[in-house]
Write a protein that holds these residues in place. Structure first.
Motif, PDB file in Angstrom:
ATOM      1  N   GLU A 122      83.781 -28.457  86.729  1.00 51.10           N
ATOM      2  CA  GLU A 122      83.210 -28.493  85.390  1.00 51.10           C
ATOM      3  C   GLU A 122      82.001 -27.563  85.307  1.00 51.10           C
ATOM      4  OE1 GLU A 122      84.300 -30.411  82.699  1.00 51.10           O
ATOM      5  OE2 GLU A 122      85.997 -31.050  83.917  1.00 51.10           O
ATOM      6  N   VAL A 123      81.829 -26.977  84.137  1.00 52.89           N
ATOM      7  CA  VAL A 123      80.658 -26.163  83.836  1.00 52.89           C
ATOM      8  C   VAL A 123      79.737 -27.032  82.988  1.00 52.89           C
ATOM      9  CG1 VAL A 123      79.856 -24.076  82.646  1.00 52.89           C
ATOM     10  CG2 VAL A 123      82.018 -24.040  83.910  1.00 52.89           C
ATOM     11  N   PRO A 124      78.427 -27.012  83.243  1.00 56.31           N
ATOM     12  CA  PRO A 124      77.523 -27.856  82.451  1.00 56.31           C
ATOM     13  C   PRO A 124      77.675 -27.617  80.944  1.00 56.31           C
ATOM     14  CG  PRO A 124      76.354 -26.825  84.281  1.00 56.31           C
ATOM     15  CD  PRO A 124      77.732 -26.220  84.240  1.00 56.31           C
ATOM     16  N   ASP A 125      77.555 -28.713  80.201  1.00 51.79           N
ATOM     17  CA  ASP A 125      77.655 -28.625  78.741  1.00 51.79           C
ATOM     18  C   ASP A 125      76.534 -27.763  78.185  1.00 51.79           C
ATOM     19  OD1 ASP A 125      79.783 -30.357  78.843  1.00 51.79           O
ATOM     20  OD2 ASP A 125      78.564 -32.139  78.466  1.00 51.79           O
ATOM     21  N   SER A 126      76.826 -27.136  77.067  1.00 52.85           N
ATOM     22  CA  SER A 126      75.822 -26.345  76.369  1.00 52.85           C
ATOM     23  C   SER A 126      75.286 -27.156  75.191  1.00 52.85           C
ATOM     24  CB  SER A 126      76.455 -25.045  75.851  1.00 52.85           C
ATOM     25  OG  SER A 126      75.582 -24.388  74.959  1.00 52.85           O
ATOM     26  N   PRO A 127      73.975 -27.174  74.992  1.00 50.28           N
ATOM     27  CA  PRO A 127      73.435 -27.924  73.861  1.00 50.28           C
ATOM     28  C   PRO A 127      73.874 -27.358  72.508  1.00 50.28           C
ATOM     29  CG  PRO A 127      71.662 -26.878  75.139  1.00 50.28           C
ATOM     30  CD  PRO A 127      72.951 -26.575  75.818  1.00 50.28           C
TER      31      PRO A 127
ATOM     32  N   ASN B 240      80.192 -30.774  71.666  1.00 51.17           N
ATOM     33  CA  ASN B 240      81.512 -31.390  71.582  1.00 51.17           C
ATOM     34  C   ASN B 240      82.584 -30.590  72.334  1.00 51.17           C
ATOM     35  OD1 ASN B 240      81.355 -29.264  69.813  1.00 51.17           O
ATOM     36  ND2 ASN B 240      82.688 -30.197  68.282  1.00 51.17           N
ATOM     37  N   GLN B 241      82.163 -29.608  73.135  1.00 48.43           N
ATOM     38  CA  GLN B 241      83.127 -28.811  73.900  1.00 48.43           C
ATOM     39  C   GLN B 241      82.845 -28.957  75.394  1.00 48.43           C
ATOM     40  OE1 GLN B 241      83.167 -24.775  72.541  1.00 48.43           O
ATOM     41  NE2 GLN B 241      83.687 -25.337  70.447  1.00 48.43           N
ATOM     42  N   ARG B 242      83.902 -28.846  76.174  1.00 51.33           N
ATOM     43  CA  ARG B 242      83.786 -28.884  77.631  1.00 51.33           C
ATOM     44  C   ARG B 242      84.369 -27.601  78.188  1.00 51.33           C
ATOM     45  NH1 ARG B 242      86.363 -34.192  79.771  1.00 51.33           N
ATOM     46  NH2 ARG B 242      85.452 -33.408  81.693  1.00 51.33           N
ATOM     47  N   ALA B 243      83.881 -27.210  79.338  1.00 51.27           N
ATOM     48  CA  ALA B 243      84.381 -25.989  79.989  1.00 51.27           C
ATOM     49  C   ALA B 243      84.479 -26.227  81.488  1.00 51.27           C
ATOM     50  CB  ALA B 243      83.455 -24.822  79.700  1.00 51.27           C
TER      51      ALA B 243
END
Length: 162
Positions: free
Chosen positions: A124-129, A133-136
């Motif tokens: 997983e890549v850390p969520d972006s503020p 609502n998206q994950r990477a």
């Protein structure tokens, strides 16, 4: 005019008609072995065979591939003295250094068994503020068939990822 003089290389003499490579014992200069030179048809067949095995290899997953690498590692270990003797004869390395090289190969394969999933597995890549609502994630996919021209004096690298 056809030149019938064999081409001398560091590893031996390429046959006059280009059909064989003759290797020599680096200590004595005596002929050690003859290997056929693959032509275009053999290269195409080898690539096709490698390409056909890529999917099933990927489908094994990390643990299935690790099982096969462990089995390969056992085969290398069982034939270690024979492998060291071959390295010594064909490359001219002292026998003790050739044995160390075999041990290095065993270490390299063990590193791959123990670390492949950690290094190559999906993460997983850390969520972006800005897009909560998206994950990477990062996921590595196989390249497929890759050609490598390896060094004549070091048949299997023992360096892992930095």
């Amino acid at each position: 005019m056809i030149n019938n003089t064999p081409t001398v290389t560091r590893d031996g003499v390429i046959g006059q008609n280009g059909s064989q490579v003759v290797t020599v014992d680096q200590a004595t200069g005596a002929e050690f072995a003859r290997y056929p030179v693959a032509g275009k048809e053999e290269a195409v067949a080898a690539v096709a065979a490698a390409r056909s095995s890529a999917g099933p290899w990927w489908d094994l997953g990390f643990e299935g591939r690790a099982e096969r690498l462990r089995a390969w590692r056992r085969e290398i270990a069982v034939g270690g003295e024979e492998g060291a003797a071959l390295i010594h004869t064909e490359n001219g390395k002292p026998l003790d250094e050739a044995r160390v090289e075999v041990l290095g190969i065993l270490e390299h394969v063990q590193y791959a068994v123990e670390n492949a999933e950690r290094v190559l597995g999906r993460r997983e890549v850390p969520d972006s503020p800005t897009v909560p609502n998206q994950r990477a994630w990062v996921e590595y996919q196989p390249y497929g068939v890759v050609g490598v021209i390896g060094p004549w004096n070091f048949p299997c690298s023992r360096r892992g990822p930095s």
